[in-house]
Scaffold this motif. Structure first.
Motif, PDB file in Angstrom:
ATOM      1  N   SER A  30      22.228 -64.465  11.931  1.00 16.67           N
ATOM      2  CA  SER A  30      21.549 -65.367  10.999  1.00 16.67           C
ATOM      3  C   SER A  30      20.184 -64.856  10.579  1.00 16.67           C
ATOM      4  O   SER A  30      19.817 -64.909   9.399  1.00 16.67           O
ATOM      5  N   SER A 113      27.274 -71.976  13.764  1.00 15.76           N
ATOM      6  CA  SER A 113      26.229 -72.996  13.676  1.00 15.76           C
ATOM      7  C   SER A 113      25.013 -72.677  14.538  1.00 15.76           C
ATOM      8  O   SER A 113      25.031 -72.898  15.751  1.00 15.76           O
ATOM      9  N   THR A 115      22.397 -74.368  14.645  1.00 16.23           N
ATOM     10  CA  THR A 115      21.950 -75.657  15.178  1.00 16.23           C
ATOM     11  C   THR A 115      22.631 -75.960  16.505  1.00 16.23           C
ATOM     12  O   THR A 115      21.984 -76.359  17.481  1.00 16.23           O
ATOM     13  N   PHE A 116      23.937 -75.741  16.542  1.00 17.02           N
ATOM     14  CA  PHE A 116      24.669 -75.991  17.784  1.00 17.02           C
ATOM     15  C   PHE A 116      24.206 -75.033  18.872  1.00 17.02           C
ATOM     16  O   PHE A 116      24.058 -75.424  20.033  1.00 17.02           O
ATOM     17  N   GLY A 118      21.271 -73.757  19.155  1.00 12.50           N
ATOM     18  CA  GLY A 118      19.963 -74.226  19.599  1.00 12.50           C
ATOM     19  C   GLY A 118      20.076 -75.323  20.643  1.00 12.50           C
ATOM     20  O   GLY A 118      19.378 -75.302  21.667  1.00 12.50           O
ATOM     21  N   ILE A 119      20.969 -76.275  20.398  1.00 14.32           N
ATOM     22  CA  ILE A 119      21.178 -77.363  21.360  1.00 14.32           C
ATOM     23  C   ILE A 119      21.681 -76.797  22.685  1.00 14.32           C
ATOM     24  O   ILE A 119      21.219 -77.181  23.769  1.00 14.32           O
ATOM     25  N   SER A 259      16.298 -71.774  16.988  1.00 18.27           N
ATOM     26  CA  SER A 259      17.651 -71.898  16.444  1.00 18.27           C
ATOM     27  C   SER A 259      17.833 -73.191  15.653  1.00 18.27           C
ATOM     28  O   SER A 259      18.454 -73.210  14.592  1.00 18.27           O
ATOM     29  N   LEU A 260      17.258 -74.278  16.171  1.00 19.20           N
ATOM     30  CA  LEU A 260      17.346 -75.550  15.445  1.00 19.20           C
ATOM     31  C   LEU A 260      16.622 -75.452  14.117  1.00 19.20           C
ATOM     32  O   LEU A 260      17.105 -75.966  13.091  1.00 19.20           O
ATOM     33  N   PHE A 261      15.480 -74.770  14.113  1.00 22.29           N
ATOM     34  CA  PHE A 261      14.732 -74.580  12.865  1.00 22.29           C
ATOM     35  C   PHE A 261      15.540 -73.766  11.874  1.00 22.29           C
ATOM     36  O   PHE A 261      15.623 -74.099  10.680  1.00 22.29           O
ATOM     37  N   GLY A 263      18.784 -73.473  11.771  1.00 23.51           N
ATOM     38  CA  GLY A 263      19.900 -74.297  11.313  1.00 23.51           C
ATOM     39  C   GLY A 263      19.486 -75.287  10.257  1.00 23.51           C
ATOM     40  O   GLY A 263      20.195 -75.482   9.253  1.00 23.51           O
ATOM     41  N   MET A 264      18.319 -75.898  10.435  1.00 22.16           N
ATOM     42  CA  MET A 264      17.851 -76.879   9.455  1.00 22.16           C
ATOM     43  C   MET A 264      17.471 -76.228   8.135  1.00 22.16           C
ATOM     44  O   MET A 264      17.652 -76.818   7.062  1.00 22.16           O
ATOM     45  N   LYS A 265      16.992 -74.982   8.200  1.00 21.17           N
ATOM     46  CA  LYS A 265      16.603 -74.271   6.988  1.00 21.17           C
ATOM     47  C   LYS A 265      17.812 -73.668   6.273  1.00 21.17           C
ATOM     48  O   LYS A 265      17.704 -73.202   5.133  1.00 21.17           O
TER      49      LYS A 265
END
Length: 267
Positions: A30, A113, A115-116, A118-119, A259-261, A263-265
């Motif tokens: 990514s 993902s 985002t996933f 990151g979680i 990673s969450l950042f 994913g959100m971007k």
């Protein structure tokens, strides 16, 4: 060639350190634009890290194999470390396969993902934090511990969940000594990694197609994975023995938030 060496180093370090190699692969794709490894190169990297494990633990592997085999011929040896370890590894890998098959259809989505991931990395961080300072006295695995560590290893197919981290902490919770938890985690991994490599080889097809799909400088990438894997194992052993989990826990928290950042971007 440089890219092959970097991918090999990434595989070697993250395969063993409690930070999730699969999670870092998703982030590398990514953030850095790395394409997924060609399957033949991926196979060779896994073989390299598997060989690093065998070389690092060769004395323990031989002792376990010898004790397990001799246990079939002599009843008085069925209380040995090798006998107990052999059966714990077998039971653990049966549990791993069961969990991995249940999650097989969902894992492909998870790899897409950040985002996933990151979680999952934040969960890994919490697990490592919880395991910090835990130690026991058990010096021989048992079937229940093998089964529970195998379940944990199966859960680690989720990108972002560290296989080494979650299995070592599970062993520590079961009362394993620090050295035994470290050793058992990686002995447990060998059949699972070996089985995955065999399946990948079957998917790769004929040997001529295998060779033609290897990237430029692949041999240096494989060597990099092996050497970095050996180095990472030496580091992790010291981390486990001295209970320094929280450094990696904080690292997983930071990378998880990143990673969450990402994913959100929508990067």
């Amino acid at each position: 060639m440089i890219k092959s060496v970097l991918l090999g180093a990434l595989q070697g370090f993250t395969e063993f350190l409690p930070v999730s190699s699969s999670g870092h692969l998703v982030l590398a794709q990514s953030l850095l634009g790395f394409a997924e490894h060609p399957l033949p190169f991926d196979i060779l990297l896994h073989i390299a890290t598997m060989l690093a494990t065998v070389c690092f633990f060769y004395k323990s592997i031989w002792e376990a194999l010898k004790g397990w085999l001799w246990g079939f011929t002599r009843r008085d040896l069925r209380d040995s470390w090798g006998w107990e370890t052999g059966w714990a590894v077998i039971v653990g890998n049966v549990a791993t396969v069961f969990v991995a098959l249940l999650m097989k259809d969902k894992v492909a989505y998870m790899f897409q993902s950040p985002t996933f991931v990151g979680i999952a990395l934040i969960i890994t961080g919490l697990v490592l934090w919880y395991g910090s300072g835990k130690k026991g006295t058990r010096i021989k695995p048992d079937l229940k511990s093998g089964f529970l560590c195998g379940l944990a290893q199966g859960i680690a197919v989720i990108p972002g969940i560290s296989r080494s981290g979650i299995t070592i902490v599970t062993a520590l919770v079961r009362g394993f000594s620090l050295e035994e938890a470290f050793r058992f985690s990686f002995m447990l991994s060998l059949p699972a990694i070996g089985g995955a490599v065999i399946l990948e080889i079957l998917d790769a097809g004929a040997i001529d197609a295998f060779a033609s799909n290897l990237p430029k400088g692949w041999i240096w990438g494989v060597l990099s994975a092996f050497l970095c894997g050996m180095f990472a194992l030496a580091i992790l052993r010291r981390v486990v023995i001295f209970g320094k989990w929280r450094y990696f826990s904080v690292y997983c928290f930071v990378v998880g938030v990143l990673s969450l950042f990402v994913g959100m971007k929508g990067v």
